[in-house]
Design an enzyme around this catalytic site. Structure first.
Site, PDB file in Angstrom:
ATOM      1  N   GLY A   1       0.820  -1.204   0.000  1.00 60.27           N
ATOM      2  CA  GLY A   1       0.000   0.000   0.000  1.00 60.27           C
ATOM      3  C   GLY A   1       0.855   1.256   0.000  1.00 60.27           C
ATOM      4  O   GLY A   1       2.018   1.232   0.424  1.00 60.27           O
ATOM      5  N   GLU A   2       0.272   2.347  -0.509  1.00 59.99           N
ATOM      6  CA  GLU A   2       0.966   3.629  -0.484  1.00 59.99           C
ATOM      7  C   GLU A   2      -0.055   4.745  -0.472  1.00 59.99           C
ATOM      8  O   GLU A   2      -1.037   4.705  -1.234  1.00 59.99           O
ATOM      9  CB  GLU A   2       1.890   3.776  -1.693  1.00 59.99           C
ATOM     10  CG  GLU A   2       2.724   5.052  -1.655  1.00 59.99           C
ATOM     11  CD  GLU A   2       3.783   5.088  -2.753  1.00 59.99           C
ATOM     12  OE1 GLU A   2       3.800   6.079  -3.501  1.00 59.99           O
ATOM     13  OE2 GLU A   2       4.560   4.117  -2.862  1.00 59.99           O
ATOM     14  N   GLY A   3       0.154   5.714   0.389  1.00 60.22           N
ATOM     15  CA  GLY A   3      -0.751   6.850   0.484  1.00 60.22           C
ATOM     16  C   GLY A   3       0.005   8.146   0.307  1.00 60.22           C
ATOM     17  O   GLY A   3       1.135   8.163  -0.181  1.00 60.22           O
ATOM     18  N   GLY A   4      -0.628   9.233   0.725  1.00 63.67           N
ATOM     19  CA  GLY A   4       0.000  10.533   0.568  1.00 63.67           C
ATOM     20  C   GLY A   4       1.144  10.770   1.524  1.00 63.67           C
ATOM     21  O   GLY A   4       1.944  11.683   1.320  1.00 63.67           O
ATOM     22  N   MET A   5       1.248   9.929   2.572  1.00 61.78           N
ATOM     23  CA  MET A   5       2.296  10.130   3.571  1.00 61.78           C
ATOM     24  C   MET A   5       3.233   8.935   3.730  1.00 61.78           C
ATOM     25  O   MET A   5       4.389   9.120   4.091  1.00 61.78           O
ATOM     26  CB  MET A   5       1.663  10.448   4.932  1.00 61.78           C
ATOM     27  CG  MET A   5       0.918  11.758   4.997  1.00 61.78           C
ATOM     28  SD  MET A   5       0.371  12.153   6.669  1.00 61.78           S
ATOM     29  CE  MET A   5       1.949  12.334   7.509  1.00 61.78           C
TER      30      MET A   5
ATOM     31  N   SER B   1       4.424   4.585   2.807  1.00 61.27           N
ATOM     32  CA  SER B   1       4.386   3.324   2.080  1.00 61.27           C
ATOM     33  C   SER B   1       4.255   2.214   3.107  1.00 61.27           C
ATOM     34  O   SER B   1       4.775   2.327   4.220  1.00 61.27           O
ATOM     35  CB  SER B   1       5.677   3.114   1.270  1.00 61.27           C
ATOM     36  OG  SER B   1       5.808   4.107   0.270  1.00 61.27           O
TER      37      SER B   1
ATOM     38  N   LYS C   1       5.227   0.274   8.144  1.00 61.10           N
ATOM     39  CA  LYS C   1       4.785   1.559   7.599  1.00 61.10           C
ATOM     40  C   LYS C   1       5.979   2.507   7.609  1.00 61.10           C
ATOM     41  O   LYS C   1       6.581   2.753   8.662  1.00 61.10           O
ATOM     42  CB  LYS C   1       3.649   2.103   8.461  1.00 61.10           C
ATOM     43  CG  LYS C   1       2.939   3.320   7.932  1.00 61.10           C
ATOM     44  CD  LYS C   1       1.750   3.636   8.855  1.00 61.10           C
ATOM     45  CE  LYS C   1       0.929   4.805   8.368  1.00 61.10           C
ATOM     46  NZ  LYS C   1      -0.234   5.070   9.259  1.00 61.10           N
TER      47      LYS C   1
ATOM     48  N   ASP D   1      -9.352  11.166  13.152  1.00 59.64           N
ATOM     49  CA  ASP D   1      -9.418  10.888  11.711  1.00 59.64           C
ATOM     50  C   ASP D   1     -10.108   9.552  11.433  1.00 59.64           C
ATOM     51  O   ASP D   1      -9.692   8.799  10.559  1.00 59.64           O
ATOM     52  CB  ASP D   1      -8.010  10.897  11.111  1.00 59.64           C
ATOM     53  CG  ASP D   1      -8.033  11.046   9.586  1.00 59.64           C
ATOM     54  OD1 ASP D   1      -9.013  11.618   9.058  1.00 59.64           O
ATOM     55  OD2 ASP D   1      -7.086  10.590   8.928  1.00 59.64           O
TER      56      ASP D   1
END
Length: 376
Positions: free
Chosen positions: A18-22, A24, A40, A132
């Site tokens: 997975g990878e997000g805006g902040m 990997s 993470k 969040d």
């Protein structure tokens, strides 16, 4: 997702998952214990920023302190060749967002909601807010256990780090409470508001305020009431709708604040404890809203006569024609900033005519648009 560049002693990194805006996220094997873990890692461009590094490591420290079966367990926090990392338990399952897209039965939704409420009750008792909560941050394991993840915006109510001050707005717009949008000091009721949004969305199939641009969504969170869930979906029992709407109240002081009570009610609802009919051998379990309604119904109906006549008189005056105009125009309440927008709603949400509208001046709209662009 790119090549695997992170190297951490004692762990064999298998693949990127997975990878997000902040960050990997990688799956890996803990060589010492022979167990699967998730790692993470903060993205390199963010690892160069001190505040982002501190926020990331704070997430790991907060999660490590929260030892609860419904919180993703943290094994280690540290720094590697590419930046800070958090090593967590590896969970096989799906996010709540994925399950919602597939369609969730009501009983399963109530069970998941109860698990989340139990986590909030525990975290709040330890002095932590999540800030969040959203479907993509909730994982449902293959064994059915709910896990609350991504505590990157979590905050100690004492906030010794000073990373987030009152007046600074953080969160995901669609799940932010009115007070969170306004940058006010938050309490546990803000997390419970997010839970209400999640449950509403899971049962209705749509967000409480629909699909709106971010600026309009923020305004809706402050000023509009969601449609009655029980009327939107006739399959939803009134007690279920009541408890969810009790979490979505604009005024923090009127919102349900006891996460343990919410968890128990959701558990009862998931187990079918609510009875629509009764006989000598049955007991009806009422929600708090039901109890208040029942108490009002037992009062002398004459007590409502004067207020009712007064309201009818006011309505007649508003709608009656006069020499200047055939119809009194509905008032327009104009907000010049977020605070006034919120206060107008709180002041007029009961007494304003149903045709009354809220407007935002250009400056406020531009401020909202600028703010929303910065949080994407």
């Amino acid at each position: 997702m790119g090549n695997i560049e992170a190297k951490i002693d004692g762990y064999e990194i298998e693949k990127a998952i997975g990878e997000g805006g902040m960050c990997s996220v990688y799956s890996a094997i803990d060589k010492q214990f022979g167990r699967s873990v998730a790692i993470k890692v903060l993205l390199p461009q963010l690892a160069e920023q001190r505040e982002q590094r501190e926020r990331f490591l704070t997430e790991g420290r907060h999660m490590a302190k929260l030892q609860h079966p419904n919180v993703v367990q943290v094994y280690d926090v540290g720094k590697c060749n590419v930046g800070p990392y958090i090593i967590m338990e590896y969970i096989e399952g799906k996010t709540l967002r994925q399950l919602m897209n597939e369609g969730l039965p009501t009983t399963e939704t109530m069970t998941i909601g109860a698990h989340i409420a139990r986590v909030l009750d525990y975290a709040h008792s330890k002095g932590y807010l999540h800030r969040d909560l959203k479907p993509s941050n909730i994982i449902i394991a293959k064994d059915g256990l709910t896990k609350v993840a991504d505590w990157g915006l979590s905050k100690s109510m004492e906030d010794p780090s000073g990373l987030t001050k009152t007046g600074i707005v953080v969160g995901t717009p669609g799940y932010m409470s009115p007070e969170q949008i306004l940058g006010k000091e938050l309490k546990g009721t803000s997390d419970l508001y997010a839970l209400g949004v999640i449950l509403y969305e899971a049962l209705a199939g749509v967000h409480p305020f629909g699909e709106l641009p971010i600026t309009e969504l923020l305004a809706a969170q402050l000023t509009k009431k969601p449609k009655d869930l029980a009327k939107l979906n006739s399959a939803i029992a009134r007690p279920i709708s009541n408890i969810i709407h009790s979490l979505l109240r604009k005024k923090e002081v009127e919102r349900e604040s006891n996460a343990a009570w919410v968890a128990k009610r959701l558990e009862d609802l998931s187990e079918g404890a609510e009875l629509k009919e009764t006989n000598d051998n049955q007991t009806i379990v009422l929600t708090q809203l039901d109890v208040k309604t029942t108490a009002r119904q037992k009062r002398n109906p004459l007590l409502w006569l004067l207020p009712t006549l007064f309201i009818l008189f006011v309505c007649f005056q508003l709608l009656a024609p006069n020499n200047e105009s055939k119809l009194v125009r509905a008032p327009i309440f104009k907000a010049t900033d977020l605070k006034s927008l919120y206060e107008l709603n709180i002041r007029y949400d009961v007494f304003a005519p149903t045709r009354a509208t809220f407007t935002m001046d250009g400056d406020l709209y531009e401020k909202l648009k600028l703010w929303s662009a910065n949080i994407r």
